[in-house]
Design an enzyme around this catalytic site. Structure first.
Site, mmCIF file in Angstrom:
data_model
loop_
_atom_site.group_PDB
_atom_site.id
_atom_site.type_symbol
_atom_site.label_atom_id
_atom_site.label_comp_id
_atom_site.label_asym_id
_atom_site.label_seq_id
_atom_site.Cartn_x
_atom_site.Cartn_y
_atom_site.Cartn_z
ATOM 1 N N GLU A 109 0.792 -1.225 0.000
ATOM 2 C CA GLU A 109 0.000 0.000 0.000
ATOM 3 C C GLU A 109 0.829 1.281 0.000
ATOM 4 O O GLU A 109 0.394 2.296 -0.536
ATOM 5 C CB GLU A 109 -0.947 0.008 1.216
ATOM 6 C CG GLU A 109 -1.991 -1.095 1.209
ATOM 7 C CD GLU A 109 -2.931 -0.991 0.037
ATOM 8 O OE1 GLU A 109 -3.249 0.143 -0.381
ATOM 9 O OE2 GLU A 109 -3.344 -2.049 -0.499
ATOM 10 N N SER A 486 -54.653 -35.629 24.210
ATOM 11 C CA SER A 486 -54.690 -36.006 25.629
ATOM 12 C C SER A 486 -53.697 -35.248 26.493
ATOM 13 O O SER A 486 -53.732 -35.391 27.718
ATOM 14 C CB SER A 486 -54.429 -37.506 25.759
ATOM 15 O OG SER A 486 -55.453 -38.246 25.124
#
Length: 804
Positions: A109, A486
């Site tokens: 860079e 049930s």
């Protein structure tokens, strides 16, 4: 007309007079023009400069920068289990940035980073020269320094213009004047977005490699440094080859700058680029639980706080319980799905136009390695009667027909063909040969839900809302209204105990017609097995889930009382006082039913379930703390009697398959008409858990696929593994397993009765049982031979008459 060369006509003569030029005047005018243009240019430049300076942001804002902070979700043990963020950023100081990563960034860079003052004029000339050389053939080079990039990233968001570039230079000069090179590089490393939600090098190291940045090796540093140029272009997940080339370019630049040796660079280039799978956001673990947390946070604090404010959310989740629940439910759903056989609904890549199957990469292949027990999509390469060869990522899979009886087929090639994408279970892996032994499977269409709650605190320990959150975000544990069958009976039996019944009360299990006062219609409840038992005790009616017995109980206490008790137990869904309430004809959620059942092991007190204990802001200030809401629903005595009755369901009733588990357990199965819903809700002294199995639409699970068959096995699997975990922990610690028991409250008596007749037992009774009573409600006489004859099963009486 006179011609052009007509005789006698004179040709025109053109005379050009040339004046002598005054060189002094020309020079003076040129100089004035030059000065005028220069003045205009300088004016424009000064204008640009003054305008740029006037609107420049204060570089001190770099120090006041507040990044978007991750919201962290913690489990009950205080360990982080989930994150929410627009970006994941972990700021680290300069000293913790590895030297190799610093050099990798500088080499690619800004090679003259330590030698310029913010603007690298030599770098600009080099970039211009390179761009002229490349023309349109290559990617244009930039001349921006690390400091310029930092200025642009923090302050300048507009498109590239001369004004913006001037501002960028001025800001770079100011930043260099105020901060050291070390601080500039530190800010640079922590600021930039590096793809897939990761901001800064520490978050990137964690995302790609599962490491802290200080643990990265050379090629890992090079890969991260290469991504700075363009995270949308260089992603190891989306553009593997581009990212690999970029990584190798960084290594080359490091060697050219003298940061590493050429041999070292070449060796690093030869190593593969291996990254972790993108699994953080795709994980199914706890997905439904975390979605409940997310919805609460977004509703209460807003999306901005959820994704940016760094909230700390402490939940009730037990990761081990959640893991066991997910394994148990997924296994149960797969087992149920297999009962319906193989479905020919698998896609074929050849039919979609893919011809090179060896090069196809499926979207689901995120995890790089295979582990035994994994369920993975595979591509069929060849299939014969007895064997098939498949591709699983970079592995070759072998499958035999030994594992296909569930498909109801005898040959593999009748099930699958070349190009099919099928789900397989990995049974074994040979890493050296990159081979795997697999068996055929398929994704279940059936759905399910699971919820586990600590009855003593109300804390939700595990929550599953369906087979797959990716497939469906609908939470079947909290949102799905389904008939309970049930599973609702314990609430009605509880109401009966507080309205004159005892566990030894005798009821008639004979066919009977009821007139429903609310509907005005006759109603005849059938028993599940189509049989009738004659005179049975209250206990036996619940243990064996006799529908007629429950209907008689509801008639005796009134349907209105049944509805009142449903409300007392926390059921808020619509329930009407119809006789069909006895068979669970009304719809409730799993969460409601599990919450109701927590009343029994907690001595009659129901604590409203919750999943968040407290929420803090990023500075540790408490924003919210859960206030426990509890209510005494029934007396401790009634709760213990019901617990004993429900223990009987597990020990010898419809849930007897769980009787082998070495822990005091109670619960109730539930099955609806046409076997569309299967339930089991059960509990130990310290945990209550419920399971629902069914389809999203009213489709039958299959003949006789009751709660005991479809839901109970999931519950058993979960509790068995839970008990095994407790044993292992006790063995590792060298102590005995803590004994859990349901605490007996005062003011109860234990009397030995005959389980068939409900009367006091004699030495000749074949079915003695210690039964629980409120003092004063015990039976007063002993059973006789005639009593036993009166309580013989209906079909036993018929058979006796036939034999006679």
């Amino acid at each position: 007309m006179t011609g052009e060369n007509e005789p006698g006509r004179k040709k025109p003569v053109f005379v050009i007079k040339i004046r002598k030029i005054d060189k002094r005047k020309l020079l003076r005018r040129s100089l004035l023009a030059f000065l005028f243009l220069t003045a205009i240019g300088l004016g424009v430049a000064v204008g640009f400069y003054v305008g740029a300076r006037r609107n420049l942001p204060d570089v001190e804002e770099l120090e006041r920068f507040q990044p978007k902070i991750i919201t962290t979700i913690y489990a009950e043990d205080g360990k982080p289990v989930k994150e929410y963020a627009e970006e994941r950023r972990i700021v680290i100081p300069y000293e913790k940035i590895p030297d190799l990563l610093k050099k990798a960034i500088i080499a690619t860079e800004d090679p003259r980073f330590y030698r310029h003052k913010g603007i690298d004029y030599r770098g600009i000339l080099r970039a211009v020269k390179e761009n002229l050389r490349l023309g349109r053939r290559g990617r244009l080079e930039g001349g921006s320094t690390i400091t310029q990039q930092l200025a642009r990233e923090y302050f300048l968001y507009t498109q590239q213009t001369l004004s913006r570039k001037l501002k960028e230079w001025l800001l770079a000069l100011r930043i260099e004047k105020r901060y050291s090179k070390e601080k500039i590089l530190e800010m640079y490393c922590n600021k930039f977005f590096l793809g897939h939600g990761a901001c800064g090098i520490e978050a990137a190291a964690n995302l790609f490699f599962g490491k802290s940045v200080g643990e990265l090796n050379l090629e890992e540093c090079a890969m991260i440094a290469g991504i700075f140029r363009g995270p949308s272009i260089y992603s190891p997940y989306n553009s593997y080859d581009k990212t690999l080339r970029r990584r190798n370019h960084v290594l080359t630049r490091m060697a050219e700058e003298g940061f590493i040796g050429k041999e070292q660079a070449e060796a690093a280039k030869g190593r593969p680029m291996t990254v972790l799978p993108l699994r953080r956001d795709e994980s199914e673990f706890g997905a439904y639980f975390f979605e409940e947390v997310r919805k609460h946070l977004e509703k209460t604090y807003g999306g901005n706080a959820l994704y940016r404010a760094g909230l700390k959310v402490y939940t009730t989740l037990n990761p081990r319980y959640q893991e066991l629940a997910e394994k148990a439910l997924n296994k149960g759903l797969r087992d149920m799905d297999k009962k319906k056989g193989w479905r020919k609904d698998k896609k074929n890549l050849l039919a979609e136009g893919h011809t090179e199957l060896e090069k196809v990469w499926l979207p689901s292949w995120r995890v790089p390695a295979l582990q035994p027990g994994d369920f993975v999509e595979a591509v069929v390469l060849t299939a014969s009667r007895k064997e098939a060869v498949l591709r699983l990522k970079d592995y070759s899979g072998r499958m035999s027909n030994a594992g296909i009886p569930w498909t109801k087929a005898g040959a593999l090639d009748t099930l699958i063909k070349r190009g099919d994408v099928v789900l397989v279970l990995v049974n074994g892996v040979d890493e050296e040969k990159k081979e795997a032994q697999v068996s055929l499977d398929q994704e279940p269409q059936i759905e399910g839900a699971f919820l586990a709650v600590d009855p003593l605190t109300g804390q939700i320990k595990a929550l599953i809302g369906g087979y797959s959150f990716k497939r469906s975000q609908f939470n079947r544990a909290t949102q799905a209204l389904r008939q309970t069958g049930s599973a609702i009976k314990p609430i009605l039996y509880t109401a009966a105990l507080e309205n004159g019944f005892t566990p030894a009360s005798i009821l008639q299990d004979w066919p009977v017609n009821f007139e429903d006062k609310w509907t005005g219609e006759a109603w005849t409840p059938p028993n599940y097995d189509g049989k009738y038992k004659g005179s049975v005790t209250f206990r036996r009616g619940l243990e064996e889930s006799r529908n007629v017995v429950t209907a008689r109980i509801l008639q005796a206490i009134s349907p209105q009382t049944g509805v009142q008790y449903c409300r007392k137990f926390g059921i808020t869904s619509t329930v009407y006082p119809y006789m069909s309430l006895a068979l669970g004809a009304f719809e409730v959620t799993l969460a409601e039913l599990v919450s109701a059942f927590t009343t029994y092991p907690n001595k009659g007190v129901r604590i409203k379930p919750y999943f968040i204990t407290k929420i803090e802001d990023k500075d540790g200030n408490i924003l919210e703390e859960t206030r426990v809401e509890s209510e005494e629903v029934i007396s401790p005595q009634t709760a213990f009697m019901m617990t004993s009755l429900l223990q009987g369901v597990v020990q010898r009733g419809t849930a007897a398959a769980a009787s082998f588990l070495e822990k005091p357990l109670g619960g109730k199965t539930g099955t609806t008409n046409n076997f569309t819903d299967a339930w089991f809700v059960g509990f130990s002294p310290s945990l209550c858990a419920g399971v629902w199995i069914g389809y999203d639409t009213q489709i039958t699970l299959g003949n006789r696929q009751s709660g005991a068959v479809a839901a109970l096995p999931v519950w058993i699997d979960f509790f068995k593994n839970l008990i095994d975990d407790e044993k292992k922990k006790a063995e590792a610690a060298g102590v005995e397993i803590p004994v859990e028991e349901f605490e007996v409250p005062p003011n109860l008596t234990f009397i030995e009765i005959d389980r068939k007749t409900g009367l006091l037992a004699t030495p000749f009774c074949l079915f003695p049982l210690k039964e629980i009573f409120v003092p004063g409600t015990e039976p007063v006489r002993f059973c006789s031979h005639m009593d036993h004859m009166m309580t013989m099963d209906y079909y036993s009486v018929e058979k006796a008459e036939e034999d006679h």
